[in-house]
Design an enzyme around this catalytic site. Structure first.
Site, mmCIF file in Angstrom:
data_model
loop_
_atom_site.group_PDB
_atom_site.id
_atom_site.type_symbol
_atom_site.label_atom_id
_atom_site.label_comp_id
_atom_site.label_asym_id
_atom_site.label_seq_id
_atom_site.Cartn_x
_atom_site.Cartn_y
_atom_site.Cartn_z
ATOM 1 N N LYS A 119 0.845 -1.195 0.000
ATOM 2 C CA LYS A 119 0.000 0.000 0.000
ATOM 3 C C LYS A 119 0.887 1.255 0.000
ATOM 4 C CE LYS A 119 -3.851 -2.488 1.956
ATOM 5 N NZ LYS A 119 -4.606 -2.957 3.111
ATOM 6 N N GLN A 142 -4.867 -1.608 9.218
ATOM 7 C CA GLN A 142 -4.730 -2.933 8.608
ATOM 8 C C GLN A 142 -5.380 -3.998 9.499
ATOM 9 O OE1 GLN A 142 -3.387 -3.562 5.500
ATOM 10 N NE2 GLN A 142 -4.153 -5.623 5.836
ATOM 11 N N ASP A 172 -10.912 2.734 3.319
ATOM 12 C CA ASP A 172 -11.205 1.308 3.141
ATOM 13 C C ASP A 172 -12.698 1.087 2.866
ATOM 14 O OD1 ASP A 172 -9.202 -0.567 3.064
ATOM 15 O OD2 ASP A 172 -8.950 -0.669 5.251
#
Ligand code: NDP
Length: 281
Positions: free
Chosen positions: A52, A96, A119
């Protein structure tokens, strides 16, 4: 022979378009920054986090990295999120998953400002998606829509079966397909006559986390098959939920694992980071 839907190439196209957008924002004096938080050192998570950050570098946006020890308390994590929520120089916040078991994921997701929820997991983002309002869309399903569109697969009016009903893949996937005017069926572990259900699909999207479970008996001839699964087979080799060798000869198009859906997830995360500027203005 089926067409192979190449997620690597398509994700690179998207990242190149985003690079251009980032450069335009930069010219207008707007810098975009993603904050990435990892708790503990789960090796798979470390790989995702690294990729990422690399993605941010590729398109020319900033990334801030918070690598917190496994023992970090929920309160400490929530305090960091609060701080990042308030920072004007941070556009996106990504925590995460999975988190260590002493931290409640739902509480953490809800603590992220929905305007920074790149997200797309916050209940407000999910709600906005359901009723067709502006908001961040979960990256993997959004990436699958792009894969289909950019491979010339039309969705409107098609029978789409989504196998799997998780909050991060199956459910948002079904809503996005509906938004594209597909006729959508969601199947799961309690579905009866699964082969009959999946066998109706013009477009079959599989997200179950069961290595190579989907063989040709589950697939209609000429269907488009999207394999979301990331698993290890008996030889510790990466594989999907679809038995590629078995299914490929009967379908019209299929995504490989690796190199199919996986790279799209990061491309769409980066897309959400760029879109955050508009949502925050
Ligand atoms: P979850 O474990 O959260 O959900 C799995 C879903 O599959 C559940 O709805 C479950 O049904 C259903 N299911 C499980 N076994 C069967 C079965 N035998 N028959 C029918 N349905 C079944 O998984 P995720 O959605 O998080 O992930 C799915 C896969 O996709 C995993 O391999 C994961 O690693 C991968 N993944 C890949 C991503 C990428 O970027 N490419 C991103 C996210 C995930 P029920 O609800 O009834 O239990």
């Amino acid at each position: 022979m089926a067409a192979i839907i190449d997620g690597k190439t398509i994700s690179t196209q998207i990242k190149d378009e985003l690079k251009q957008k980032a450069a335009e924002l930069h010219e207008r004096g707007v810098e975009v920054t993603l904050a990435v938080i990892q708790v503990g050192d789960n090796p798979a998570s470390s790989v995702y986090v690294r990729n990422k950050k690399k993605g941010c570098e590729y398109i020319g946006i900033g990334s801030l990295s918070y690598e917190l020890p496994e023992e970090t308390t929920q309160e400490e994590l929530l305090a960091l999120i609060q701080e990042l929520n308030g920072r004007k120089d941070v556009n996106g916040i990504l925590v995460q998953l999975p988190l260590p078991s002493h931290i409640d994921e739902d509480t953490v997701i809800k603590a992220i400002d929905p305007k920074k929820d790149v997200d797309g997991f916050h209940p407000q983002s999910v709600g906005a998606l359901c009723i067709g309002q502006k908001g961040f869309v979960s990256c993997t399903p959004a990436g699958i829509i792009q894969l289909l569109k950019r491979s010339g697969v039309s969705i409107e009016g098609k029978e789409c079966v989504v196998l799997g009903r998780s909050n991060i893949v199956g459910k948002p996937m079904s809503i996005l397909l509906l938004r594209e005017n597909a006729t959508v069926t969601i199947a799961h572990s309690r579905t009866k006559n699964l082969k009959e259900v999946t066998g109706r699909a013009d477009i079959l999207i599989v997200a179950i986390g069961k290595p190579k479970m989907i063989t040709r008996e589950y697939v209609k001839e000429g269907a488009v098959v999207i394999d979301v699964g990331i698993n290890r087979d008996e030889n510790n080799k990466l594989c999907g939920d679809v038995d590629f060798e078995d299914v490929e000869p009967v379908c019209s198009a299929i995504t490989p694992v690796p190199g199919g859906v996986g790279p799209m997830t990061i491309a769409m995360l980066l897309n959400n980071c760029i879109e955050s500027v508009e949502l925050q203005s």
